[in-house]
Design a protein around this motif. Structure first.
Motif, PDB file in Angstrom:
ATOM      1  N   ALA A 115      26.411  16.915  -1.648  1.00  0.00           N
ATOM      2  CA  ALA A 115      25.116  16.751  -0.979  1.00  0.00           C
ATOM      3  C   ALA A 115      24.087  16.213  -1.955  1.00  0.00           C
ATOM      4  N   LEU A 116      22.973  15.770  -1.379  1.00  0.00           N
ATOM      5  CA  LEU A 116      21.814  15.279  -2.119  1.00  0.00           C
ATOM      6  C   LEU A 116      20.578  16.014  -1.648  1.00  0.00           C
ATOM      7  N   ARG A 117      19.689  16.302  -2.568  1.00  0.00           N
ATOM      8  CA  ARG A 117      18.403  16.904  -2.231  1.00  0.00           C
ATOM      9  C   ARG A 117      17.326  16.145  -2.997  1.00  0.00           C
ATOM     10  N   VAL A 118      16.333  15.597  -2.298  1.00  0.00           N
ATOM     11  CA  VAL A 118      15.188  14.939  -2.922  1.00  0.00           C
ATOM     12  C   VAL A 118      13.934  15.613  -2.402  1.00  0.00           C
ATOM     13  N   ASP A 119      13.109  16.100  -3.312  1.00  0.00           N
ATOM     14  CA  ASP A 119      11.952  16.903  -2.949  1.00  0.00           C
ATOM     15  C   ASP A 119      10.673  16.257  -3.488  1.00  0.00           C
ATOM     16  N   SER A 120       9.560  16.489  -2.745  1.00  0.00           N
ATOM     17  CA  SER A 120       8.226  16.027  -3.178  1.00  0.00           C
ATOM     18  C   SER A 120       8.212  14.533  -3.476  1.00  0.00           C
ATOM     19  N   LEU A 121       8.961  13.773  -2.699  1.00  0.00           N
ATOM     20  CA  LEU A 121       9.068  12.338  -2.932  1.00  0.00           C
ATOM     21  C   LEU A 121       7.851  11.619  -2.353  1.00  0.00           C
ATOM     22  N   ARG A 122       7.227  10.794  -3.174  1.00  0.00           N
ATOM     23  CA  ARG A 122       6.141   9.965  -2.672  1.00  0.00           C
ATOM     24  C   ARG A 122       6.055   8.693  -3.505  1.00  0.00           C
ATOM     25  N   ALA A 123       5.464   7.677  -2.906  1.00  0.00           N
ATOM     26  CA  ALA A 123       5.235   6.402  -3.580  1.00  0.00           C
ATOM     27  C   ALA A 123       3.750   6.082  -3.514  1.00  0.00           C
ATOM     28  N   LEU A 124       3.217   5.617  -4.628  1.00  0.00           N
ATOM     29  CA  LEU A 124       1.819   5.198  -4.720  1.00  0.00           C
ATOM     30  C   LEU A 124       1.786   3.761  -5.207  1.00  0.00           C
ATOM     31  N   ALA A 125       0.819   3.017  -4.747  1.00  0.00           N
ATOM     32  CA  ALA A 125       0.675   1.628  -5.186  1.00  0.00           C
ATOM     33  C   ALA A 125      -0.739   1.158  -4.908  1.00  0.00           C
ATOM     34  N   MET A 126      -1.107   0.055  -5.542  1.00  0.00           N
ATOM     35  CA  MET A 126      -2.414  -0.549  -5.358  1.00  0.00           C
ATOM     36  C   MET A 126      -2.307  -1.621  -4.277  1.00  0.00           C
ATOM     37  N   GLY A 127      -3.352  -1.742  -3.501  1.00  0.00           N
ATOM     38  CA  GLY A 127      -3.380  -2.789  -2.501  1.00  0.00           C
ATOM     39  C   GLY A 127      -3.243  -4.164  -3.143  1.00  0.00           C
ATOM     40  N   SER A 128      -2.659  -5.100  -2.412  1.00  0.00           N
ATOM     41  CA  SER A 128      -2.403  -6.434  -2.951  1.00  0.00           C
ATOM     42  C   SER A 128      -3.698  -7.117  -3.377  1.00  0.00           C
ATOM     43  N   THR A 129      -3.611  -7.911  -4.444  1.00  0.00           N
ATOM     44  CA  THR A 129      -4.752  -8.708  -4.892  1.00  0.00           C
ATOM     45  C   THR A 129      -5.068  -9.769  -3.850  1.00  0.00           C
ATOM     46  N   PRO A 130      -6.307  -9.910  -3.435  1.00  0.00           N
ATOM     47  CA  PRO A 130      -6.626 -10.880  -2.393  1.00  0.00           C
ATOM     48  C   PRO A 130      -6.330 -12.312  -2.838  1.00  0.00           C
ATOM     49  N   ALA A 131      -6.041 -13.145  -1.870  1.00  0.00           N
ATOM     50  CA  ALA A 131      -5.778 -14.557  -2.167  1.00  0.00           C
ATOM     51  C   ALA A 131      -7.057 -15.221  -2.668  1.00  0.00           C
ATOM     52  N   GLY A 132      -6.880 -16.238  -3.475  1.00  0.00           N
ATOM     53  CA  GLY A 132      -8.046 -16.967  -3.971  1.00  0.00           C
ATOM     54  C   GLY A 132      -8.593 -16.360  -5.239  1.00  0.00           C
ATOM     55  N   PRO A 133      -9.549 -17.018  -5.868  1.00  0.00           N
ATOM     56  CA  PRO A 133     -10.093 -16.561  -7.148  1.00  0.00           C
ATOM     57  C   PRO A 133     -10.950 -15.310  -6.970  1.00  0.00           C
ATOM     58  N   VAL A 134     -10.979 -14.480  -8.006  1.00  0.00           N
ATOM     59  CA  VAL A 134     -11.833 -13.298  -8.014  1.00  0.00           C
ATOM     60  C   VAL A 134     -13.271 -13.761  -8.206  1.00  0.00           C
ATOM     61  N   PRO A 135     -14.229 -13.264  -7.429  1.00  0.00           N
ATOM     62  CA  PRO A 135     -15.611 -13.723  -7.564  1.00  0.00           C
ATOM     63  C   PRO A 135     -16.199 -13.361  -8.926  1.00  0.00           C
ATOM     64  N   VAL A 136     -17.187 -14.136  -9.352  1.00  0.00           N
ATOM     65  CA  VAL A 136     -17.903 -13.888 -10.597  1.00  0.00           C
ATOM     66  C   VAL A 136     -19.140 -13.061 -10.269  1.00  0.00           C
ATOM     67  N   VAL A 137     -19.319 -11.957 -10.995  1.00  0.00           N
ATOM     68  CA  VAL A 137     -20.449 -11.053 -10.742  1.00  0.00           C
ATOM     69  C   VAL A 137     -21.302 -10.984 -12.002  1.00  0.00           C
ATOM     70  N   THR A 138     -22.621 -11.168 -11.854  1.00  0.00           N
ATOM     71  CA  THR A 138     -23.563 -11.011 -12.964  1.00  0.00           C
ATOM     72  C   THR A 138     -24.695 -10.112 -12.519  1.00  0.00           C
ATOM     73  N   ILE A 139     -25.393  -9.515 -13.493  1.00  0.00           N
ATOM     74  CA  ILE A 139     -26.523  -8.648 -13.170  1.00  0.00           C
ATOM     75  C   ILE A 139     -27.631  -8.881 -14.196  1.00  0.00           C
ATOM     76  N   GLN A 140     -28.882  -8.947 -13.699  1.00  0.00           N
ATOM     77  CA  GLN A 140     -30.046  -9.115 -14.556  1.00  0.00           C
ATOM     78  C   GLN A 140     -31.230  -8.469 -13.858  1.00  0.00           C
ATOM     79  N   LEU A 141     -32.354  -8.391 -14.529  1.00  0.00           N
ATOM     80  CA  LEU A 141     -33.543  -7.830 -13.927  1.00  0.00           C
ATOM     81  C   LEU A 141     -34.326  -8.924 -13.209  1.00  0.00           C
ATOM     82  N   SER A 142     -34.831  -8.585 -12.048  1.00  0.00           N
ATOM     83  CA  SER A 142     -35.647  -9.529 -11.274  1.00  0.00           C
ATOM     84  C   SER A 142     -37.058  -9.568 -11.847  1.00  0.00           C
TER      85      SER A 142
END
Length: 982
Positions: free
Chosen positions: A890-917
């Motif tokens: 026999a086989l016993r597998v306990d507390s089995l789970r899988a975790l993963a990150m959501g897929s990277t969106p298609a296209g380039p990652v946006p550029v983010v900047t911050i400054q004071l107005s």
């Protein structure tokens, strides 16, 4: 005439030469015969099967006394009460009776050719009912008056296979008399026999050999090969043979994750000074494990399909022929004599094999009755490589010491050519220290720090892990007292009672008695003027197996919130726990690994909330393991000296978690008390946490980040630790433990677990759903399998697997990573199997994970991008379980789970900047593809005090471009922002 099993090389130089003589014979051999070899000609009808009650007896066999030998009648017998009968329905038995003459069974072997070497093989078992270990039967076997074997035999138990015996002899005539005796007449014992065969002795099998071992030059250790494994057993001390370091592997069930597991031994013999070897080989034999009825060595981390050579190192315990052991590599068997070269002489069993598709090698062994004494084992590649970079197999480990101690650091690396060495202290080379070991004579705190070993050859230079030496100083004034001292802190003498320690658990002895000063000079840390060993009696050599708990009292004064005490402890065999006022201290305490090194403890209300004003009970829990023998406790009240700046000794490690989990990071610094700790996430300090433990509860993706810590005392602040990255990933649906429905509810016994199919099934069609094993039959009801639970159940090929055929069963489940980044996937769980869990495969490739088939426990595992290649879409996960023979699986597998990150969106990652107005408010700019980008803010990077909160959004128009958002409600002081990719 019956056929013999596959060729097996016998042990001992005289047997090897005899087999060689057979190979030189150029004449045809006549048919060799043993009449009625499986005892199937006759079917006795009178129980219990004595010849005296079933005349004329066993066809082809004679014996005496007639009332002490016979065969199992077809309708059953009290003698064959365990094991699966090897052939047919009947087995013969030889009963030894208290005070009676020795019982024998004999027959004639015919059709022999004088001067030719033959192999006699048969199967052996022992009646288990009423058997005491001290009164095992002794089986002697002689052919033509020459004794070939005289060894104890033990029962196999349950439905296990009978044991194998192979004996070679040289015929002196055409007919020889075979005589078997039960040499035990001091108790009622019975030997069971079946399946005799006689054939010409086969040629030696080049895959197996037994070699004499005298010294390092005959050890077979050759540094011109690449060694994957070399371990010294039953010790905490490394040994080097011919430039190959043997890593210490202490304990009764030694293992190293991803490297090896050794099970079935059971007992450590720590000091054997009688062996006759010389050089470092003698040190390698000074301790050993014994057991192995059966034992299993599983080698991991090998290259699938590659040839390797494994060597078992042992020593004789008595004269030749007394301690036969059968080694198994799958269905290949080898019958060896541990005493092949005599009492106290070294012996090596050497086997060449090919690593499995799972990257493992599994060699099992079983003594006929005596145990295998295993000092060490090694594993090397079968062919030589030209060069190989140094690779540390023995890493130096941290130590604790007091002024006046001598501390030894050991390291060692393999490599081609053989590496040279250089030790460093706090990064500075130590002149002249170029050996694999380093002795440090501790004078004061100046010797504290990090010790590192460099291994150097023409291919590369590699550094070991750092080993921190923590120099402490004794505390003699209380309120916590060391063992072995009086109320003034002065040393007591062996045999004196300890005024501070009482035994509240005393296996086999009186409770609540004072501990007594004791000592074992061969392996224990030496007693000093500041501390000494204590035990239940002055000489603990015959202490029973079990738990011994020592209680002392510590006065925390009127303000326990500011009180703390620290020290060192050691135990024989192991110290498992420290309790304050009956509550276990779960952090800040190292469990004692044994009797030859110290473990550290620091106790305050930070890790012992039960600590209160006034008197507190402090219990040191020790366990005497394996077998009757020494037990003891050693404590040493100690503290870090004044004037020591803090340095991190233990640092936090990265974690992967799912939403809602609790995550704990821990650290420890060496430095003069008091110490405070500063924890940071992504470089920003986390307020209100000043201790060595950081606990995050109910984590979300906002808690992901890099965590560091540093320690501070009145002198200075340590450097920050390396970053420990926390990844909070999403659960992957449709994946889970055995025996559960998709909603997590337990399935009914006998129902199909459709998430697991048998892609390989010796008991039926492939790809049939696994069946939930019945919980109302053995081996679940009344054990020995772990009972099923609400978190998992056993699955098999049948609801009752008692008659499942032998072979490999492969249980396949699937993991759908559609919409997830496959490189980020992590699978965790624990598993158990009957028998061996030969491996876990992902998309058909081995992960290197195995278990030995101990169905009484669940073994944790983790699969990620370090041992598997996940793909987008559906992945297959296969658990390979070996059923060694007909019976339960026999086989016993306990507390089995899988975790993963959501897929990277298609296209380039946006550029983010911050400054004071222009108005002095944060202005966040987003440049990227068209879409709405939510803007979130936190003042403390997402801790519970200030979670991430949406404050607005930046809308990039169709066709892409830039958009801005001004946070007009920004708080006074610092703030942090993040942009969510739509």
């Amino acid at each position: 005439m019956k056929t013999n099993p596959p060729p097996i090389l016998l042990t001992g130089s005289q047997w090897s030469s005899a087999a060689a003589a057979f190979l030189a014979a150029a004449f045809p051999l006549s048919a060799q015969t043993i009449t009625n070899p499986g005892f199937e000609t006759d079917h006795f009808g009178t129980a219990p099967g004595y010849v005296s009650g079933n005349p004329p007896g066993i066809t082809g066999w004679t014996g005496s006394p007639a009332g002490n030998y016979g065969q199992n009648p077809a309708n059953g017998s009290p003698f064959a009460d365990n094991g699966a009968i090897p052939e047919g329905e009947n087995v013969a038995f030889i009963q030894g009776v208290l005070g009676d003459t020795l019982t024998e069974l004999s027959t004639e072997i015919t059709g022999l050719t004088s001067g030719t070497v033959y192999r006699l093989s048969f199967r052996v078992n022992v009646r288990s009912g009423g058997l005491a270990v001290a009164t095992l039967p002794n089986l002697s076997v002689s052919v033509g008056g020459l004794e070939l074997l005289a060894a104890d035999a033990a029962p196999v138990g349950g439905a296990s296979p009978y044991k194998y015996v192979y004996l070679d002899f040289t015929a002196s005539s055409t007919t020889e008399t075979l005589v078997l005796h039960n040499n035990q007449n001091q108790a009622d014992t019975t030997i069971l026999l079946d399946d005799f065969t006689i054939t010409a002795a086969p040629a030696p099998d080049p895959a197996w050999s037994v070699e004499e071992w005298l010294d390092d030059s005959t050890s077979g250790v050759d540094p011109t090969y690449r060694y994957t494994h070399a371990y010294s057993l039953g010790t905490a001390t490394a040994t080097t043979i011919n430039d190959i370091p043997f890593k210490p592997a202490d304990g009764t069930t030694p293992a190293e994750a991803g490297k090896f597991m050794l099970t079935g031994m059971g007992t450590v013999y720590p000091v054997d000074g009688n062996n006759t070897l010389s050089g470092n080989s003698q040190a390698l034999t000074s301790s050993f494990l014994y057991g192995g009825n059966p034992g299993v060595l599983t080698l991991q981390g090998l290259t699938p399909g590659k040839s390797y050579v494994v060597t078992f190192y042992s020593t004789g315990w008595e004269d030749q022929g007394k301690r036969p052991v059968t080694f198994f590599d799958g269905n290949k068997r080898f019958f060896a004599d541990q005493d092949a070269f005599g009492n106290n002489a070294g012996v090596r069993i050497v086997h060449t094999y090919t690593a499995s598709a799972e990257g493992t090698g599994v060699i099992s062994f079983q003594g006929l009755g005596g145990t295998l004494h295993l000092c060490a084992f090694s594993n090397r590649e079968a062919t030589k490589e030209a060069t190989a970079a140094p690779e540390f197999s023995v890493q130096p480990t941290g130590r604790k010491a007091l002024p006046g101690d001598t501390v030894t650091f050991s390291g060692g690396a393999t490599g081609l050519p053989v590496p040279s060495y250089q030790w460093l202290h706090d990064g500075v080379e130590m002149p002249g220290e170029t050996a694999a070991t380093l002795q440090v004579n501790v004078a004061d705190k100046d010797q504290s720090g990090v010790y590192t070993l460099k291994a150097i050859n023409s291919t590369a230079t590699v550094s070991s892990q750092g080993a921190f030496l923590e120099v402490m100083e004794p505390v003699t004034a209380g309120p916590f007292f060391s063992t072995g001292v009086d109320s003034s802190g002065s040393a007591l003498a062996t045999g004196d009672t300890d005024p501070h320690y009482t035994l509240i658990e005393n296996q086999g002895g009186e409770l609540n008695i004072p501990a007594v000063l004791t000592f074992r000079p061969d392996v224990w840390l030496p007693n000093t003027g500041f501390s000494a060993w204590t035990g239940p009696i002055p000489d603990t050599v015959a202490s029973p197996v079990g738990r011994f708990t020592y209680r002392t009292t510590v006065d925390a004064g009127a303000n326990p919130a500011t009180f703390s005490f620290s020290g060192l402890w050691a135990a024989d065999n192991a110290g498992s726990e420290i309790r304050v006022n009956d509550q276990a201290v779960t952090t800040g305490v190292e469990t004692s690994p044994g009797y030859n090194s110290y473990a550290l403890f620091n106790i305050s209300q930070l890790n012992a909330p039960s600590l209160k004003a006034g008197a507190n009970t402090v219990d040191f829990v020790t366990d005497n393991l394996g077998a009757v023998g020494y037990t003891g406790l050693r404590t040493f009240a100690a503290r870090v000296p004044d004037g020591v700046s803090p340095a991190l000794v233990e640092t936090p490690q990265g974690k992967v978690a799912g939403p809602g989990d609790t995550v704990t990071f821990t650290a420890r610094a060496y430095g003069t008390a008091p110490l405070t700790y500063t924890w940071s996430r992504d470089g920003v300090a986390i307020p209100q946490v000043t201790g060595p433990v950081l606990t995050l509860t109910g984590v979300t993706s906002a808690n992901s980040g890099s965590y560091t810590v540093k320690a501070t005392n009145a002198l200075s602040t340590s450097a920050s630790s390396a970053a420990a990255v926390l990844k909070v990933l999403s659960p992957v649906p449709g994946f889970g433990s055995t025996g559960l429905a998709a909603n997590g509810a337990p399935l009914d016994d006998g129902s199909e677990d459709t998430r697991y199919v048998l892609s390989q099934n010796p008991d039926g069609p492939a790809d049939a759903p696994a069946i939930v094993h019945s919980t109302t039959v053995a081996p679940i009801v009344n054990g020995p399998w772990l009972a099923s639970s609400g978190t998992s159940k056993w699955i098999s090929t049948r609801a009752d697997s008692i008659a499942a055929p032998g072979g490999d069963y492969v249980y396949k489940t699937t993991l759908d990573l559609t919409g997830f980044d496959p490189a980020s996937a992590v699978i965790t769980g624990s598993w158990s199997s009957d028998n061996t869990g030969k491996g876990i495969r992902v998309n058909g490739a081995a992960t290197g994970l195995t278990i030995t088939g101990d169905f009484t426990l669940l073994t944790p595992f983790r699969i990620d991008d370090s041992n598997a290649n996940f793909i987008s879409g559906v992945n297959t996960i296969e658990f390979v379980v070996e059923n060694a023979s007909l019976g339960y699986t026999a086989l016993r597998v306990d507390s089995l789970r899988a975790l993963a990150m959501g897929s990277t969106p298609a296209g380039p990652v946006p550029v983010v900047t911050i400054q004071l107005s222009g108005t002095g408010k944060p202005l966040i700019s987003v440049t990227g593809a068209a879409g709405t980008y939510p803007i979130q803010r936190s003042t403390t990077l997402g801790t519970a005090e200030s979670p991430w909160a949406a404050v607005g959004e930046a809308v990039v128009p169709a066709g892409g471009g830039s958009a801005q958002f001004e946070d007009t409600t920004a708080p006074v002081g610092r703030a942090f922002y993040r942009v969510v990719i739509p």
